[in-house]
Write a protein that holds these residues in place. Structure first.
Motif, PDB file in Angstrom:
ATOM      1  N   TYR A  41      -7.393 -34.581   5.516  1.00 27.57           N
ATOM      2  CA  TYR A  41      -7.368 -34.911   6.907  1.00 27.57           C
ATOM      3  C   TYR A  41      -7.900 -36.310   6.749  1.00 27.57           C
ATOM      4  O   TYR A  41      -8.795 -36.658   6.243  1.00 27.57           O
ATOM      5  CB  TYR A  41      -8.386 -34.002   7.470  1.00 27.57           C
ATOM      6  N   TYR A  42      -7.345 -37.205   7.701  1.00 31.35           N
ATOM      7  CA  TYR A  42      -7.671 -38.565   7.556  1.00 31.35           C
ATOM      8  C   TYR A  42      -8.138 -39.203   8.885  1.00 31.35           C
ATOM      9  O   TYR A  42      -7.566 -38.745   9.984  1.00 31.35           O
ATOM     10  CB  TYR A  42      -6.507 -39.461   7.181  1.00 31.35           C
ATOM     11  N   CYS A  43      -9.216 -39.652   8.830  1.00 29.93           N
ATOM     12  CA  CYS A  43      -9.657 -40.309   9.914  1.00 29.93           C
ATOM     13  C   CYS A  43      -9.113 -41.749  10.155  1.00 29.93           C
ATOM     14  O   CYS A  43      -9.133 -42.567   9.120  1.00 29.93           O
ATOM     15  CB  CYS A  43     -11.143 -40.275   9.833  1.00 29.93           C
ATOM     16  N   THR A  44      -9.016 -42.280  11.505  1.00 29.71           N
ATOM     17  CA  THR A  44      -8.209 -43.579  11.570  1.00 29.71           C
ATOM     18  C   THR A  44      -8.685 -44.224  12.872  1.00 29.71           C
ATOM     19  O   THR A  44      -8.984 -43.511  13.851  1.00 29.71           O
ATOM     20  CB  THR A  44      -6.645 -43.446  11.483  1.00 29.71           C
ATOM     21  N   ALA A  45      -8.562 -45.527  12.898  1.00 35.48           N
ATOM     22  CA  ALA A  45      -9.036 -46.113  14.155  1.00 35.48           C
ATOM     23  C   ALA A  45      -7.998 -47.343  14.647  1.00 35.48           C
ATOM     24  O   ALA A  45      -7.286 -47.899  13.668  1.00 35.48           O
ATOM     25  CB  ALA A  45     -10.224 -46.852  13.741  1.00 35.48           C
ATOM     26  N   ARG A  46      -7.943 -47.283  15.812  1.00 37.13           N
ATOM     27  CA  ARG A  46      -7.038 -48.355  16.462  1.00 37.13           C
ATOM     28  C   ARG A  46      -7.719 -48.975  17.421  1.00 37.13           C
ATOM     29  O   ARG A  46      -8.156 -48.424  18.357  1.00 37.13           O
ATOM     30  CB  ARG A  46      -5.792 -47.555  17.051  1.00 37.13           C
ATOM     31  N   TYR A  47      -7.481 -50.477  17.580  1.00 30.73           N
ATOM     32  CA  TYR A  47      -8.039 -51.006  18.680  1.00 30.73           C
ATOM     33  C   TYR A  47      -7.037 -50.946  19.935  1.00 30.73           C
ATOM     34  O   TYR A  47      -6.126 -51.413  20.016  1.00 30.73           O
ATOM     35  CB  TYR A  47      -8.270 -52.449  18.228  1.00 30.73           C
ATOM     36  N   GLY A  48      -7.836 -50.637  20.916  1.00 32.86           N
ATOM     37  CA  GLY A  48      -6.894 -50.379  22.141  1.00 32.86           C
ATOM     38  C   GLY A  48      -6.766 -48.836  22.718  1.00 32.86           C
ATOM     39  O   GLY A  48      -7.511 -48.122  22.227  1.00 32.86           O
ATOM     40  N   TYR A  49      -5.634 -48.729  23.171  1.00 34.74           N
ATOM     41  CA  TYR A  49      -5.382 -47.316  23.953  1.00 34.74           C
ATOM     42  C   TYR A  49      -4.603 -46.308  22.883  1.00 34.74           C
ATOM     43  O   TYR A  49      -4.405 -46.796  21.672  1.00 34.74           O
ATOM     44  CB  TYR A  49      -4.365 -47.560  25.020  1.00 34.74           C
ATOM     45  N   TYR A  50      -4.711 -45.197  23.242  1.00 35.44           N
ATOM     46  CA  TYR A  50      -4.216 -44.267  22.440  1.00 35.44           C
ATOM     47  C   TYR A  50      -2.932 -44.140  22.123  1.00 35.44           C
ATOM     48  O   TYR A  50      -2.010 -44.657  22.666  1.00 35.44           O
ATOM     49  CB  TYR A  50      -4.506 -42.792  23.309  1.00 35.44           C
ATOM     50  N   SER A  51      -2.466 -43.897  20.732  1.00 33.20           N
ATOM     51  CA  SER A  51      -1.414 -43.681  20.391  1.00 33.20           C
ATOM     52  C   SER A  51      -1.181 -42.362  19.278  1.00 33.20           C
ATOM     53  O   SER A  51      -2.255 -42.371  18.528  1.00 33.20           O
ATOM     54  CB  SER A  51      -0.888 -44.896  19.611  1.00 33.20           C
TER      55      SER A  51
END
Length: 123
Positions: free
Chosen positions: A94-104
């Motif tokens: 299981y990997y945690c990940t981050a994205r600047y901005g809205y959901y994808s």
């Protein structure tokens, strides 16, 4: 730059529960959509769950809906994945990940990734 460190994986029997955590450091955590993906042996990485920057909106893969809950504590720069009623098919890294901005829900749209934590569900 955002650094992500997962914790909480392990071995659990089917029907059991685990809680994963992901501690973030670096830029403003609250500006990022946070998500969990997983990759089972021999399979492609797949979306599991995501939380909007405020935590007010959450998104789930159909396979985990009703069993998993994503939450976040922006004061602690931490996102969680509570996994209940685990099944052998939930076995994966299981990997945690981050994205600047809205959901994808697309893996390619997430820039920052943790190293992963292994979850094994025995039958």
């Amino acid at each position: 730059q955002v650094q992500l460190v997962e914790a909480g994986g392990g071995l659990v029997q089917a029907g059991g529960s685990l809680r994963l955590s992901c501690a973030a450091s670096g830029r403003t955590f609250s500006s990022y959509t946070m998500a969990w993906f997983r990759q089972a042996p021999g399979k492609e990485r797949e979306f599991v769950a995501a939380s909007s920057w405020s935590g007010g909106r959450t998104y789930y893969a159909d396979s985990v809906k009703g069993r998993f809950t994503i939450s976040r504590d922006n004061a602690k720069n931490t996102v969680y994945l509570q996994m209940n009623s685990l099944k052998p098919e939930d076995t994966a890294d299981y990997y945690c990940t981050a994205r600047y901005g809205y959901y994808s829900g697309k893996e390619t749209e997430y820039r920052y990734w943790g190293q992963g934590t292994q979850v094994t569900v025995s039958s």
